[in-house]
Design a protein around this motif. Structure first.
Motif, PDB file in Angstrom:
ATOM      1  N   ALA A 136      62.133  32.187 101.452  1.00 28.82           N
ATOM      2  CA  ALA A 136      61.461  33.481 101.624  1.00 28.82           C
ATOM      3  C   ALA A 136      61.425  34.135 100.231  1.00 28.82           C
ATOM      4  CB  ALA A 136      62.206  34.303 102.651  1.00 28.82           C
ATOM      5  N   ALA A 143      63.029  37.236 105.059  1.00 28.49           N
ATOM      6  CA  ALA A 143      63.668  36.192 105.879  1.00 28.49           C
ATOM      7  C   ALA A 143      63.560  36.560 107.355  1.00 28.49           C
ATOM      8  CB  ALA A 143      65.121  36.012 105.469  1.00 28.49           C
ATOM      9  N   GLY A 160      65.928  31.103 104.279  1.00 29.50           N
ATOM     10  CA  GLY A 160      66.871  32.079 103.758  1.00 29.50           C
ATOM     11  C   GLY A 160      66.242  33.028 102.762  1.00 29.50           C
ATOM     12  N   LYS A 161      66.916  34.121 102.595  1.00 25.33           N
ATOM     13  CA  LYS A 161      66.588  35.098 101.573  1.00 25.33           C
ATOM     14  C   LYS A 161      66.997  34.550 100.202  1.00 25.33           C
ATOM     15  CE  LYS A 161      69.389  38.303  99.444  1.00 25.33           C
ATOM     16  NZ  LYS A 161      68.582  38.758  98.324  1.00 25.33           N
ATOM     17  N   TYR A 198      70.208  28.882 108.936  1.00 23.01           N
ATOM     18  CA  TYR A 198      70.174  29.672 107.713  1.00 23.01           C
ATOM     19  C   TYR A 198      70.513  28.813 106.496  1.00 23.01           C
ATOM     20  CZ  TYR A 198      70.087  33.581 104.590  1.00 23.01           C
ATOM     21  OH  TYR A 198      69.714  34.420 103.579  1.00 23.01           O
TER      22      TYR A 198
END
Ligand code: GUN
Ligand code: ZN
Length: 429
Positions: A136, A143, A160-161, A198
């Motif tokens: 992301a 995310a 995931g961020k 994640y």
């Protein structure tokens, strides 16, 4: 959900066919039936054997004349970069500054993040990609947008961020504490929910301080069944910069290893500039490489050495790396992989190309107990390939004498038009 059956030519991998296309590693059933129930595979077999044993009201979807293969898996791709795919002229570091970072800045707007996530997942599915490991942006809501869009489609997704706190635009920086806390909150919210997983996502060692890498490693230790997703040794200038920034390290991979970021479920995009010690280390710790041929060619990064990586025992999956990569299509990605390997005197038969985008990719992501082929009990993610969907594929397929030949031509000539249908857990999308 009731039982359903799908009749077609069926092809899937049981193992790695290797560079010599080992026939015992694949199963092809010319007139086959795939039986599913409650979104999972129940059986595959010859139509003549399976059909008489189905209870009478079982719906049989007739895809005769078409080819069903497992859903394709993209091991590394950037959602926010669909808007800058095919941007002219630069190699990695300038390309990031000129194109990737500005596109990612727009994700400060949560509505924009949602709109792009919807488009992005739709495009993956149209291309037959049913699972992806996705970057992301640095914004936690990016995310959220990605996971929510995947959940709405019941798509398997690892995401995931991004963590990045230095050597990048001010607007895209988090810091070691906020990156840790935001990632942790996202793990609690999404990891293991339905088909979502994640990935702790430090962009690459260049854009994270040691404090941030340390925090990422701490998180990885606290959540051992999360993924770790990052970039490794893509571009020579990048590798040289890493050596300056982490002067104490033996190698780029050693930086990640030092901070506890090399373990099972670690996925490293590119892996172009590694030595034998790196490859052995990655294999022994259970990390995986994502082979991104269209990106490596487009950004002028280098050529992936599949032979050395697999000889060392490293898990490898194919990936588009859009927007460094130039196509969302795993068919196109397989064809470029063939060329990259051919240039190095290595071979990539069609069955192995498919393996690297299905079962091999699932093994690289440690998802092979769920997806990757039609073993009973696995999630029924599959696609229907139609050689008649374009003139050139129809003509070439008509001349093909073997399934290998047909599949190889489809890999080179096919595109999203040839993906007639994409099924997630037995439901058409
Ligand atoms: N290395 C660090 N960030 C990126 C990215 O966004 N794309 C590619 N191809 N390489 C990277
Ligand atoms: Zn990438």
């Amino acid at each position: 959900m009731m039982k359903q059956a799908f009749r077609a030519s069926l092809f899937h991998c049981l193992g790695d066919p290797g560079p010599q296309a080992d026939a015992s590693a694949v199963e092809h059933i010319d007139d086959g039936v795939l039986v599913i129930e409650d979104g999972r595979v129940v059986a595959v077999g010859e139509a003549a054997n399976v059909l008489p044993n189905l209870v009478e009201d079982t719906p049989v979807h007739d895809y005769r004349g078409k080819l069903i293969v497992p859903g394709l898996i993209d091991c590394h791709v950037h959602c926010p970069q669909v808007d800058i795919i095919a941007s002219y002229g630069e190699q990695l570091l300038d390309w990031l500054n000129k194109y990737a970072y500005p596109a990612e800045m727009q994700f400060a707007d949560a509505e924009h993040a949602r709109e792009v996530a919807d488009f992005f997942l739709g495009e993956l599915l149209r291309n037959g990609t049913t699972t992806a490991a996705v970057f992301a942006t640095v914004h936690p809501h990016s995310a959220d947008a990605l996971f929510a869009a995947a959940e709405a489609r019941n798509m398997r997704l690892v995401g995931g961020k991004v963590l990045m706190d230095e050597h990048c635009p001010e607007e895209l920086r988090d810091d070691p504490e906020s990156g840790y806390a935001d990632s942790r909150a996202l793990i609690e919210k999404w990891h293991g929910k339905g088909r979502l997983g994640y990935a702790i996502t430090p962009r690459f060692a260049l854009t994270s301080s040691e404090a941030q890498l340390e925090a990422a490693g701490r998180l990885a230790a606290e959540y051992p069944d999360t993924w770790i997703h990052t970039h490794l040794a893509e571009n020579q200038e990048e590798v040289d910069e890493i050596a300056r920034q982490f002067a104490w390290s033996r190698s780029y991979l050693d930086v990640y290893d030092h901070f506890g970021l090399l373990r099972e479920r670690s996925v490293f995009a590119h892996c172009l500039h590694l030595d034998a010690e790196d490859r052995d280390l990655m294999a022994s710790k259970g990390g995986a490489g994502a082979f991104c041929p269209t990106s490596n060619l487009f950004l002028g990064s280098g050529m992936f050495d599949l032979r050395s990586m697999t000889a060392a025992g490293v898990r490898i999956g194919l990936a588009t790396d859009v927007g460094g990569g130039t196509s969302m299509s795993m068919l196109r990605t397989m064809s470029e992989a063939y060329k990259v390997l051919h240039l190095q005197g290595q071979s990539l038969p069609a069955s192995r190309a498919l393996y690297l985008a299905t079962l091999g990719a699932a093994e690289a992501l440690y998802l092979d107990e769920h997806i990757g082929n039609f073993a009973p009990g696995k999630e029924a993610d599959f696609i229907v390939l139609d050689t008649d969907a374009s003139q050139i594929t129809a003509r070439r397929a008509a001349a093909a004498e073997t399934l290998d030949e047909l599949l190889f031509s489809l890999i080179f000539l096919g595109d999203d038009r040839n993906v007639a249908a994409t099924y997630l857990c037995g439901e058409r999308r």
